[in-house]
Design an enzyme around this catalytic site. Structure first.
Site, PDB file in Angstrom:
ATOM      1  N   HIS A 157      10.914   3.101  -7.444  1.00 45.30           N
ATOM      2  CA  HIS A 157      10.846   2.931  -5.976  1.00 45.30           C
ATOM      3  C   HIS A 157       9.922   3.981  -5.348  1.00 45.30           C
ATOM      4  O   HIS A 157      10.109   4.344  -4.191  1.00 45.30           O
ATOM      5  CB  HIS A 157      12.234   3.029  -5.341  1.00 45.30           C
ATOM      6  CG  HIS A 157      13.277   2.202  -6.023  1.00 45.30           C
ATOM      7  ND1 HIS A 157      13.526   0.888  -5.668  1.00 45.30           N
ATOM      8  CD2 HIS A 157      14.101   2.476  -7.064  1.00 45.30           C
ATOM      9  CE1 HIS A 157      14.486   0.407  -6.445  1.00 45.30           C
ATOM     10  NE2 HIS A 157      14.847   1.351  -7.323  1.00 45.30           N
ATOM     11  N   SER A 278     -17.415  10.075   3.582  1.00 48.08           N
ATOM     12  CA  SER A 278     -17.276   9.286   4.798  1.00 48.08           C
ATOM     13  C   SER A 278     -18.504   9.512   5.662  1.00 48.08           C
ATOM     14  O   SER A 278     -19.137  10.560   5.607  1.00 48.08           O
ATOM     15  CB  SER A 278     -16.016   9.744   5.536  1.00 48.08           C
ATOM     16  OG  SER A 278     -16.125   9.482   6.918  1.00 48.08           O
ATOM     17  N   LYS A 284     -13.904  14.167   3.783  1.00 43.62           N
ATOM     18  CA  LYS A 284     -13.401  13.070   2.965  1.00 43.62           C
ATOM     19  C   LYS A 284     -14.053  12.946   1.594  1.00 43.62           C
ATOM     20  O   LYS A 284     -15.232  13.201   1.411  1.00 43.62           O
ATOM     21  CB  LYS A 284     -13.606  11.720   3.694  1.00 43.62           C
ATOM     22  CG  LYS A 284     -12.721  11.522   4.893  1.00 43.62           C
ATOM     23  CD  LYS A 284     -11.236  11.472   4.585  1.00 43.62           C
ATOM     24  CE  LYS A 284     -10.807  10.176   3.977  1.00 43.62           C
ATOM     25  NZ  LYS A 284     -10.951   9.058   4.910  1.00 43.62           N
ATOM     26  N   GLU A 291     -10.340   1.463  -5.257  1.00 41.97           N
ATOM     27  CA  GLU A 291      -9.970   0.546  -4.173  1.00 41.97           C
ATOM     28  C   GLU A 291     -10.663  -0.799  -4.351  1.00 41.97           C
ATOM     29  O   GLU A 291     -10.077  -1.859  -4.146  1.00 41.97           O
ATOM     30  CB  GLU A 291     -10.329   1.154  -2.819  1.00 41.97           C
ATOM     31  CG  GLU A 291      -9.449   2.328  -2.450  1.00 41.97           C
ATOM     32  CD  GLU A 291      -9.955   3.065  -1.225  1.00 41.97           C
ATOM     33  OE1 GLU A 291     -10.336   2.402  -0.241  1.00 41.97           O
ATOM     34  OE2 GLU A 291      -9.989   4.305  -1.254  1.00 41.97           O
TER      35      GLU A 291
END
Ligand code: ARG
Length: 459
Positions: A157, A278, A284, A291
């Site tokens: 979980h 970024s 970043k 992804e």
């Protein structure tokens, strides 16, 4: 555009929009090698069986080889207005050889021709994908070897649950990839039957030798039923299933890498060459590769749904709907190759931040089960031990301490079975070291499965 092959039957030219709509050369052009390979086998058989003169067969084979060399070298370009790769190559052959070229399509239809081409094409692709997934499995396995002592939290979980080692975690993926390899092998085996000679749907009246073409093309045997021969696309579905599972495994792995490189986890640091920045936020460092893999998994699953939906309502035998098989399965194949190729170096260059993994494992009462097991080993039934440990955890949370730092009086207050040795029993190192059941995370247990995986991978 050249006159259509079937012009004799028609009194009008096909409308340009229909021609453009019907044409598949933009996506089946990539099968030109396999189309020629199939045609050479067919022409050989026609000559050997005396269905066409032997000299014609030899001339056709030479002609086909010439076309292959010219497409390979770029001196012959595929005509985008041709209906498909099969028509293009046959028309080119006839342009080069005249009447002799017109004999190639004897005792054959584009229906068995395309069925054989896709199998030949995908057979090669499976070999490539197999090699890539094998490389991936070996890469992960080698990483595991370096991390048998690296303690990290195991989750259920997404809550810290019990301690594992990074090697143990990585090996879980190795086994997934080993199953992927088996599935690819299995798909290749079932796919390797030859539809050539099925004709349009009902075989042919010529005395062909299907065994010969099957042998020449390296198939296991001719397909036993001509209707099935031209209308079966199970192998595309099966392969896409195998590819969807490869992507599913990569996607779950990617999702973990994405989490692990967040500031909240900081278990790994991606190499600068495999991360992106970024356009606005200077701090970043984004895990774009993982992804995108996660995103492309949806796309490969979409290809599977395309194939299944395309087939589900089709009466036997060939229907033009089936032309839609290629874009779907080619897209799946292309994307899986791209993803595995990018994932391997990204993973291999990723820095593992062992201390952060260990620190995370030291928090979150990850040793609570071990505390309960301590009491069980002293004779208490598990359910009672579970309840006592739960109460102790609640006390720890209230006092802002951990089980390791909870004073002995608090333990003793619950049961006299607790003694000083509890601290050793619940230490992180003991918790990991003692989890040596078969398949478990202890360094010793993981070393055994590493050997098993090496054997499965033939290392
Ligand atoms: N381009 C077609 C396909 O990919 C080839 C088979 C055409 N057969 C036919 N009867 N129209 O399916």
């Amino acid at each position: 555009m050249a006159e259509m092959m079937w012009a004799g039957r028609f009194s009008k030219k096909v409308d340009d929009t229909v021609n453009a709509f019907n044409s598949s050369i933009a996506f089946d052009g990539r099968m030109y090698r396999h189309d020629i390979q199939g045609s050479i086998a067919h022409a050989t058989m026609l000559g050997d069986c005396g269905i066409i003169p032997k000299e014609d067969s030899l001339e056709i084979i030479e002609g086909l080889k010439g076309i292959l060399a010219d497409i390979d070298s770029g001196s012959l370009e595929l005509d985008p207005s041709a209906e498909d790769i099969h028509m293009f190559i046959e028309a080119e052959l006839t342009k080069r050889l005249g009447d002799v070229g017109k004999r190639l399509h004897t005792a054959r239809s584009r229906n068995d021709q395309v069925a054989v081409d896709i199998r030949l094409y995908l057979r090669d692709e499976i070999d490539e994908i197999y090699a890539l997934v094998e490389e991936l499995a070996v890469t992960v396995l080698n990483m595991a070897k370096e991390h048998t002592e690296t303690v990290m939290p195991g989750y259920t979980h997404l809550q810290r649950a019990q301690p594992v080692t990074f090697a143990h975690h990585l090996m879980a993926y190795v086994w997934m990839f080993i199953r992927d390899l088996e599935r690819l092998q299995d798909t290749a085996k079932r796919m390797n039957y030859c539809p050539l000679g099925s004709g349009a749907l009902a075989g042919t009246t010529y005395k062909t030798n299907r065994q010969q073409t099957s042998d020449l093309l390296g198939f296991t045997a001719p397909m036993p039923n001509s209707l099935d021969g031209v209308s079966d696309r199970d192998f595309c579905v099966e392969l896409n299933c195998a590819l969807s599972l490869i992507m599913t495994h990569l996607s779950r792995f990617s999702e973990e890498v994405i989490m692990w490189c967040s500031w909240e986890f900081k278990f790994v640091e991606l190499d600068d060459a495999f991360a992106t920045g970024s356009s606005i936020m200077p701090q970043k460092k984004n895990p774009d590769v993982t992804e995108l893999i996660r995103g492309k998994t949806g796309r490969v699953n979409g290809d599977l749904v395309t194939l299944l939906s395309m087939l589900k309502g089709l009466p036997l035998a060939y229907n033009k709907d089936m032309q839609e098989d290629k874009e779907a399965i080619f897209d799946a194949v292309d994307n899986v190759k791209l993803c595995v190729k990018t994932f391997i170096p990204m993973l291999a260059t990723m820095r593992v931040l062992k201390k952060n993994m260990r620190d995370a494992a030291a928090k979150g009462f990850i040793n609570a089960t071990d505390c309960a097991d301590y009491l069980v080993k002293k004779g208490m039934p598990f359910r009672d031990a579970y309840k006592i440990t739960g109460t102790l955890v609640a006390q720890c949370i209230e006092q802002g301490v951990t089980l390791e730092t909870l004073p002995m009086e608090s333990y003793k207050a619950m049961t006299d079975l607790f003694g000083e040795d509890v601290y050793e029993a619940i230490s992180l190192d003991t918790c990991v070291r003692e989890r040596k059941s078969e398949g478990g995370p202890s360094p010793d247990a993981v070393k055994i499965q590493i050997q098993q995986a090496e054997k499965a991978l033939g290392l």
